[in-house]
Design an enzyme around this catalytic site. Structure first.
Site, PDB file in Angstrom:
ATOM      1  N   ASP A  19     -20.075 -23.492  -9.842  1.00 35.15           N
ATOM      2  CA  ASP A  19     -19.324 -24.644  -9.329  1.00 35.15           C
ATOM      3  C   ASP A  19     -20.193 -25.903  -9.376  1.00 35.15           C
ATOM      4  OD1 ASP A  19     -17.385 -22.912  -8.828  1.00 35.15           O
ATOM      5  OD2 ASP A  19     -17.245 -23.261  -6.646  1.00 35.15           O
ATOM      6  N   ARG A  66       0.787 -24.475  -0.183  1.00 40.58           N
ATOM      7  CA  ARG A  66       0.738 -25.559   0.791  1.00 40.58           C
ATOM      8  C   ARG A  66       0.981 -26.910   0.133  1.00 40.58           C
ATOM      9  NH1 ARG A  66      -2.747 -29.232   3.023  1.00 40.58           N
ATOM     10  NH2 ARG A  66      -2.393 -29.597   5.231  1.00 40.58           N
ATOM     11  N   LYS A 107     -10.394 -17.181  11.326  1.00 37.74           N
ATOM     12  CA  LYS A 107      -9.818 -18.031  10.281  1.00 37.74           C
ATOM     13  C   LYS A 107     -10.246 -17.511   8.905  1.00 37.74           C
ATOM     14  CE  LYS A 107      -9.545 -22.938   9.092  1.00 37.74           C
ATOM     15  NZ  LYS A 107     -10.138 -22.928   7.776  1.00 37.74           N
ATOM     16  N   LEU A 149      -5.808 -28.487  10.478  1.00 39.58           N
ATOM     17  CA  LEU A 149      -6.368 -28.327  11.823  1.00 39.58           C
ATOM     18  C   LEU A 149      -7.581 -29.217  12.009  1.00 39.58           C
ATOM     19  CD1 LEU A 149      -6.354 -24.432  12.055  1.00 39.58           C
ATOM     20  CD2 LEU A 149      -4.914 -25.987  13.361  1.00 39.58           C
ATOM     21  N   CYS A 163     -27.917 -58.943   4.375  1.00 41.50           N
ATOM     22  CA  CYS A 163     -27.736 -60.385   4.569  1.00 41.50           C
ATOM     23  C   CYS A 163     -28.751 -60.975   5.542  1.00 41.50           C
ATOM     24  CB  CYS A 163     -26.319 -60.683   5.044  1.00 41.50           C
ATOM     25  SG  CYS A 163     -26.005 -60.099   6.713  1.00 41.50           S
ATOM     26  N   GLU A 189      -7.804 -16.593  16.749  1.00 41.41           N
ATOM     27  CA  GLU A 189      -7.499 -15.887  15.499  1.00 41.41           C
ATOM     28  C   GLU A 189      -8.572 -16.190  14.454  1.00 41.41           C
ATOM     29  OE1 GLU A 189      -3.530 -17.151  14.348  1.00 41.41           O
ATOM     30  OE2 GLU A 189      -2.923 -17.304  16.445  1.00 41.41           O
TER      31      GLU A 189
HETATM   32  S1  IVH Z   1      -2.479 -22.188  11.733  1.00 42.47           S
HETATM   33  C1  IVH Z   1      -0.748 -26.014  12.585  1.00 42.47           C
HETATM   34  N1  IVH Z   1      -3.784 -19.975  11.828  1.00 42.47           N
HETATM   35  O1  IVH Z   1      -6.616 -22.907   8.124  1.00 42.47           O
HETATM   36  C2  IVH Z   1      -1.326 -24.747  12.266  1.00 42.47           C
HETATM   37  N2  IVH Z   1      -4.288 -21.473  10.053  1.00 42.47           N
HETATM   38  O2  IVH Z   1      -7.142 -25.925   8.476  1.00 42.47           O
HETATM   39  C3  IVH Z   1      -2.044 -24.710  10.989  1.00 42.47           C
HETATM   40  N3  IVH Z   1      -5.961 -20.653   8.473  1.00 42.47           N
HETATM   41  O3  IVH Z   1      -4.235 -24.393   6.045  1.00 42.47           O
HETATM   42  C4  IVH Z   1      -2.306 -23.372  10.483  1.00 42.47           C
HETATM   43  N4  IVH Z   1      -6.305 -18.725   9.464  1.00 42.47           N
HETATM   44  O4  IVH Z   1      -5.006 -22.055   5.473  1.00 42.47           O
HETATM   45  C5  IVH Z   1      -3.615 -21.109  11.167  1.00 42.47           C
HETATM   46  N5  IVH Z   1      -4.841 -17.927  12.057  1.00 42.47           N
HETATM   47  C6  IVH Z   1      -4.666 -19.073  11.385  1.00 42.47           C
HETATM   48  C7  IVH Z   1      -5.393 -19.376  10.191  1.00 42.47           C
HETATM   49  C8  IVH Z   1      -5.166 -20.600   9.570  1.00 42.47           C
HETATM   50  C9  IVH Z   1      -6.632 -19.495   8.430  1.00 42.47           C
HETATM   51  C10 IVH Z   1      -6.098 -21.770   7.491  1.00 42.47           C
HETATM   52  C11 IVH Z   1      -4.815 -22.198   6.845  1.00 42.47           C
HETATM   53  C12 IVH Z   1      -4.665 -23.665   7.139  1.00 42.47           C
HETATM   54  C13 IVH Z   1      -6.063 -24.039   7.535  1.00 42.47           C
HETATM   55  C14 IVH Z   1      -6.021 -25.170   8.532  1.00 42.47           C
END
Ligand code: IVH
Length: 675
Positions: free
Chosen positions: A34, A140, A119, A84, A406, A117
């Site tokens: 990358d 998305r 992520k 988020l 400046c 949860e």
């Molecule tokens: S909730 C408004 N829950 O994180 C709620 N997102 O930065 C938005 N993601 O695009 C999503 N695990 O791809 C939610 N348990 C979880 C998640 C999660 C991963 C990702 C998702 C979202 C991104 C938000």
């Protein structure tokens, strides 16, 4: 270098990147890392910026045309897919909870339950079900509109195609993450740089048969549009998801109290490497749907959720120099130029030092060996200094008390809201006096979310500024093209292209215009709020002294923003810029396609403390239902909402003017929201 050599060199690079693109997007092979790919892309972009005559159909902006997105139909998300906000430490979480409690007007010791949860770092998707049948699957996209990737999504085993459960909603968009398990990824290592790229690449295959070959998984976690969902909390929803046949994260928990969130975070982070999928943090969501609804969204992220990120990739490097960059708001940002180092696949050669206090606190000096951290999309920063490796002759870094551009004094402003001096030092000159500030303002003016002038990149702003071709925004629309045509690197065609792109942008929406002015604290979202409020350019321009206070009635605009707007308008150069721009531009009025909510054409004023609900929430309720709030009692006022300990004057004046005086319950009744 001669024009021919430059062109040949450019063509060679374009050819190479096309090979990489083809290999990556068409054949799923990756010949370079990358980081190497990014370096090549940057080189091409900088050539295109420096020599605009190179820009053609072959330009990199067009040739990332292997972008498979063009192969998919687009569709609107009925409920947008939000992103988020991020939290990095306990303090961020405490603030997150504080804001929630303030908004809900709850006491500081109120316990809020959150789902925690893990992520997953994959690709999100939204699955639409009607009468239990999967009818469409979208990526998305930009959150508002996604790509229709149904045929690829249905190849994923974890995604149920028909759900017969009695309590499955009549209509629902189930949302979750598509990802690849690490054990499965080991076989794909040759093709993709990391599991996330692999998931994204395979979801975007033109041929679903190709997607099918890759072991994609799906974990569900939220929903968008829904009709007929009978549960009340996120935790119950996660439970239901498994009943309906979806996979959910086995590490999901229900927790209350920041201390307990941290405990869980530490535990999950410790065991992170044992998991068979990549996680990059923990998402916390307010558990009660009712509270989520009240809290709503700010910009494009919900107020009721946050992502608590894990600490990221780190590397050791050496500080070669400390540069002071001057932003468009005059902020002096120290940047460490470091010996290039690869951190998690990205070549890093700059790290922000944030501000003067940060340098002093960590005693960071040129020549120091340091640990650099890079988290997600955030600019890399210096974590710590290895004092054992400090050279003997090292000297303390002295932050400049004069603007390096400046020469004006640099100052730390007193912040009336926090009652402290800002950590950031600023150039004290105003308007367009400071060269660096002017250049940054002009870059902002032409940038993507502002005027978005094609082919008018940062490099061009810099060179035109140095050549005295532009000093103020209006100069962009009065360029002397005869001079430009004679400049090195320019020709008839590229000048024509530039003239075309500039003329094309002479029509602009009010929100973009306001944003383009680069007023401090007025980002895209605030510019939209202001544009909606003013409706027209002339109203915005005529904002006179005594009208500033009214801006506080806009949900989302606070004292900080109002102050900064005041400062902007009190500067004569800014007024001149506005007047000159008015001569050359057409700023479109905001169309007043208002929602016809129940409070349409009604105005409100709140006095006194309300019970269990904050003013911010009431204001946002009023706006959601097409009403407006005003700041004083006048004939224009329809309702005075009275809470505890109201301002007597307001009540008396309202009585005099025969304005209807109501209490909180009467107001909520108007919206059918009685307690
Ligand atoms: S909730 C408004 N829950 O994180 C709620 N997102 O930065 C938005 N993601 O695009 C999503 N695990 O791809 C939610 N348990 C979880 C998640 C999660 C991963 C990702 C998702 C979202 C991104 C938000």
């Amino acid at each position: 270098m001669s024009k021919k050599l430059i062109k040949d060199n450019y063509k060679k690079k374009i050819k190479l990147i096309n090979v990489y693109n083809r290999r990556y997007y068409r054949d799923n092979k990756s010949d370079v890392t990358d980081a190497e790919y990014d370096v090549l892309k940057k080189e091409i972009l900088s050539l295109e910026n420096k020599y605009p005559y190179l820009v053609s159909k072959e330009s990199i902006k067009n040739t990332i045309g292997y972008k498979p997105s063009k192969n998919f139909k687009k569709a609107i998300h009925r409920v947008p897919m939000l992103s988020l906000a991020n939290a990095f430490d306990e303090e961020d979480l405490v603030n997150f909870e504080k804001k929630i409690l303030n908004f809900l007007s709850q006491k500081n010791d109120t316990q809020i339950s959150y789902t925690a949860e893990p992520k997953i770092d994959g690709i999100s998707a939204s699955l639409s079900y009607k009468s239990g049948k999967l009818v469409m699957g979208l990526s998305r996209g930009d959150g508002k509109e996604g790509e229709d990737i149904t045929s690829n999504l249905i190849t994923i085993k974890d995604i149920p195609k028909i759900i017969l459960s009695k309590d499955f909603p009549e209509e629902i968009d189930i949302r979750g993450e598509v990802f690849i398990q690490n054990s499965d990824f080991s076989n794909l290592r040759e093709k993709f740089a990391n599991p996330r790229n692999a998931a994204s690449g395979s979801l975007r295959q033109k041929n679903p048969e190709d997607t099918k070959k890759i072991p994609l998984k799906f974990i569900a976690y939220t929903f968008g549009f829904v009709k007929g969902l009978k549960i009340k909390t996120q935790f119950e929803y996660l439970d239901k998801l498994s009943e309906w046949g979806f996979k959910t994260n086995p590490l999901n928990k229900l927790i209350s109290g920041v201390k307990n969130l941290i405990k869980n975070y530490d535990e999950v982070e410790k065991n992170r490497s044992d998991l068979d999928f990549d996680i990059d943090g923990i998402v916390y969501k307010v558990n009660e749907f009712e509270l989520q609804k009240r809290l709503g969204n700010v910009a494009n992220a919900p107020r009721w959720a946050i992502a608590h990120k894990f600490s990221s990739n780190k590397a050791i490097s050496k500080i070669l120099d400390i540069d002071i960059q001057i932003g468009r708001t005059g902020a002096l940002t120290p940047v460490a130029k470091i010996k290039s180092v690869n951190i998690g696949g990205v070549l890093v050669s700059n790290a922000t030092l944030h501000n003067e206090d940060e340098i002093n606190r960590k005693d960071i000096r040129v020549g120091d060996t340091v640990t650099v951290e890079r988290a997600g999309d955030v600019i890399p920063h210096i974590l710590s200094v290895d004092f054992n490796k400090r050279p003997k002759n090292s000297i303390k870094f002295i932050f400049p008390n004069k603007c390096p551009s400046c020469g004006a004094k640099t100052i730390k402003e007193f912040n009336f809201i926090t009652k402290k001096n800002d950590a950031v030092r600023r150039c004290s000159s105003e308007g367009y006096f400071c060269e660096k500030i002017s250049i940054e303002k002009l870059k902002h003016f032409v940038s993507k979310d502002a005027f978005n002038i094609d082919g008018f990149g940062k490099k061009i702003v810099e060179s035109f500024y140095k050549l005295n071709l532009i000093k103020f925004p209006q100069d962009i629309f009065n360029l002397n093209y005869n001079i430009i045509e004679k400049l090195d690197g320019w020709g008839k065609l590229s000048v024509e292209n530039l003239r075309y792109s500039i003329n094309e942008k002479k029509n602009i929406s009010l929100d973009r215009f306001i944003y383009s002015m680069g007023i401090r604290h007025i980002g895209l979202e605030n510019a939209k709020l202001l544009a909606k409020y003013f409706g027209s350019f002339s109203k915005f321009k005529d904002l006179s002294n005594n009208k500033y206070k009214e801006l506080l009635n806009i949900d989302g605009i606070g004292e900080t923003q109002v102050n900064s707007i005041k400062i902007f308008f009190s500067n004569k150069t800014n007024i001149k810029v506005l007047n000159e721009l008015e001569k050359v531009l057409t700023v479109k009025d905001v169309s007043t396609k208002k929602n016809r909510g129940v409070l349409i054409n009604k105005t409100f004023l709140i006095t006194g403390k309300l019970d269990g609900i904050s003013r911010a929430e009431v204001k946002s309720m009023i706006e959601e239902n097409s009403g407006t709030t005003v700041s004083s009692v006048s004939k224009k006022l329809n309702y005075l909402i009275v809470g505890d300990k109201p301002t007597k004057n307001k009540i008396e004046n309202a009585k005099k003017l025969k304005i209807e005086i109501i209490n909180q319950n009467q107001f909520l009744k108007m919206l059918n929201k009685t307690n």
